[in-house]
Design a protein around this motif. Structure first.
Motif, PDB file in Angstrom:
ATOM      1  N   LEU A   1     -30.031  44.705 -45.492  1.00 38.84           N
ATOM      2  CA  LEU A   1     -29.968  45.146 -44.023  1.00 38.84           C
ATOM      3  C   LEU A   1     -29.675  43.995 -42.975  1.00 38.84           C
ATOM      4  O   LEU A   1     -29.030  44.178 -42.127  1.00 38.84           O
ATOM      5  CB  LEU A   1     -31.797  45.006 -43.772  1.00 38.84           C
ATOM      6  N   ALA A   2     -29.780  42.591 -43.548  1.00 32.35           N
ATOM      7  CA  ALA A   2     -29.078  41.630 -42.620  1.00 32.35           C
ATOM      8  C   ALA A   2     -27.537  41.723 -42.504  1.00 32.35           C
ATOM      9  O   ALA A   2     -26.935  41.594 -41.529  1.00 32.35           O
ATOM     10  CB  ALA A   2     -29.604  40.242 -43.102  1.00 32.35           C
ATOM     11  N   ALA A   3     -27.050  42.004 -43.911  1.00 27.18           N
ATOM     12  CA  ALA A   3     -25.490  42.050 -44.001  1.00 27.18           C
ATOM     13  C   ALA A   3     -25.032  43.104 -43.035  1.00 27.18           C
ATOM     14  O   ALA A   3     -23.838  43.213 -42.635  1.00 27.18           O
ATOM     15  CB  ALA A   3     -25.150  42.267 -45.390  1.00 27.18           C
ATOM     16  N   ALA A   4     -25.758  44.570 -43.181  1.00 28.78           N
ATOM     17  CA  ALA A   4     -25.255  45.492 -42.386  1.00 28.78           C
ATOM     18  C   ALA A   4     -25.593  45.550 -40.795  1.00 28.78           C
ATOM     19  O   ALA A   4     -24.705  46.004 -40.210  1.00 28.78           O
ATOM     20  CB  ALA A   4     -26.073  46.870 -43.030  1.00 28.78           C
ATOM     21  N   ARG A   5     -26.530  44.876 -40.325  1.00 33.70           N
ATOM     22  CA  ARG A   5     -26.921  44.887 -39.004  1.00 33.70           C
ATOM     23  C   ARG A   5     -27.233  43.358 -38.446  1.00 33.70           C
ATOM     24  O   ARG A   5     -28.256  43.205 -37.957  1.00 33.70           O
ATOM     25  CB  ARG A   5     -28.404  45.563 -38.955  1.00 33.70           C
TER      26      ARG A   5
END
Length: 338
Positions: A285-289
């Motif tokens: 989730l952190a990598a995508a957003r």
């Protein structure tokens, strides 16, 4: 849309590789010879998963919104039920991403991924009120984390003023986050709010055991963090509107999985700091957003051992974690192979 029919499910128990009291159960959803994994799970959640998993047979693993609705309708309205939905949801994301040959984060966005993820260190077994913790704060901070978080639980004879003094002594070099773990009565919270300097706090997390806004009415002047306890039964937008926190410490699996977390992010602008118990999906989730997810939690007392249950462990490097580059979620257990 790729059609990837779920035809069976499976479990692996890594008790022999874990310490006493650790979560050990992994679940796999299968389509032919391919498998998508998630774990480790506590045994109460694993029992809920075993009861829920059959509803996925015949479903398309790439239809994440449809899977979420199917699971949510069949799951018990309980914390374990929400965790079970989240575990199966994440296993489906793992299966889908493996089929596409990309990290799960690549299915969450069309933008370039951030591969080096900022993390913050939490060590809740070291309470801020204990004298020995003071020496640890500088030592851990020097490792390069975004910030550090420590326990600050209610105890017999505690006072809000004394807790504020402890905070101020700990935050001489930089602010710290504290987690009350839902233990503070209203009177203690009111005393702390009256005495604490907000500049010494990154945030005060979960002072109350529920999201009842009355428990937060004396704390409005302080930066607050909530969200770890959100489940599918909660209206996340309503909780955030009532509490008005500075940070959303969402548990990506506990809230219902990556699909549920993606829905929540679409409905709020509150900065997100995923709870460390669900580190693997939190990283994706952190990598995508990266515009919304500012740092993930690395739980010092549990995560090093937990990572040894995975086929490819993730290790911190100067306060950062690296997104797994292998296809999937990076949650394949060490005893399994896809």
């Amino acid at each position: 849309m790729r059609h990837l029919v779920i035809d069976s499910f499976d479990f692996a128990d890594l008790t022999d590789h874990a310490g006493p009291g650790d979560d050990t159960v992994f679940v796999a959803v299968r389509s032919g010879s391919a498998a998508g994994w998630y774990g480790p799970l506590a045994e109460p959640v694993a029992r809920a998963v075993r009861g829920l998993a059959p509803v996925l047979v015949g479903a398309n693993a790439t239809d994440h919104e449809g899977l979420q609705d199917r699971l949510a309708q069949a799951a018990p309205r309980s914390r374990s039920g929400s965790w079970a939905v989240g575990a199966l949801d994440c296993a489906a994301w793992d299966l889908h991403a493996q089929a596409e040959g990309c990290p799960a984060a690549g299915l969450l966005t069309d933008e370039p991924l951030r591969h080096r993820i900022t993390a913050y260190s939490s060590w809740l077994t070291h309470d801020l009120s204990h004298p020995a913790t003071a020496d640890l704060i500088a030592e851990v901070s020097a490792e390069g984390w975004a910030f550090t978080k420590w326990g600050l639980r209610d105890r017999p004879g505690a006072s809000g003023g004394a807790f504020a003094d402890v905070l101020h002594a700990a935050a001489t070099a930089e602010p710290v986050a504290v987690d009350a773990v839902g233990t503070w009565p209203p009177a203690l919270a009111a005393e702390f709010a009256a005495a604490a300097d907000p500049a010494a706090l990154v945030w005060l997390e979960d002072p109350a055991p529920t999201h009842d806004p009355r428990a937060y009415q004396h704390l409005r002047a302080l930066p607050l963090a909530v969200g770890e306890r959100l489940t599918l039964a909660d209206d996340a937008s309503a909780v955030l509107a009532r509490v008005r926190p500075a940070a959303l410490t969402l548990d990506v699996v506990g809230c219902g999985g990556l699909t549920a977390a993606r829905r929540i992010l679409a409905r709020t602008t509150t900065p997100v700091f995923p709870h460390g118990r669900s580190l693997q999906p939190g990283l994706h989730l952190a990598a995508a957003r990266p515009d919304r997810v500012l740092a993930v939690e690395y739980r010092q007392q549990w995560e090093p051992g937990r990572q040894q249950l995975y086929a490819r462990p993730v290790e911190p490097d100067r306060g950062h974690l690296t997104l797994p580059t292998v296809p999937g979620l990076g949650a394949v257990p060490r005893s399994a192979s896809c």
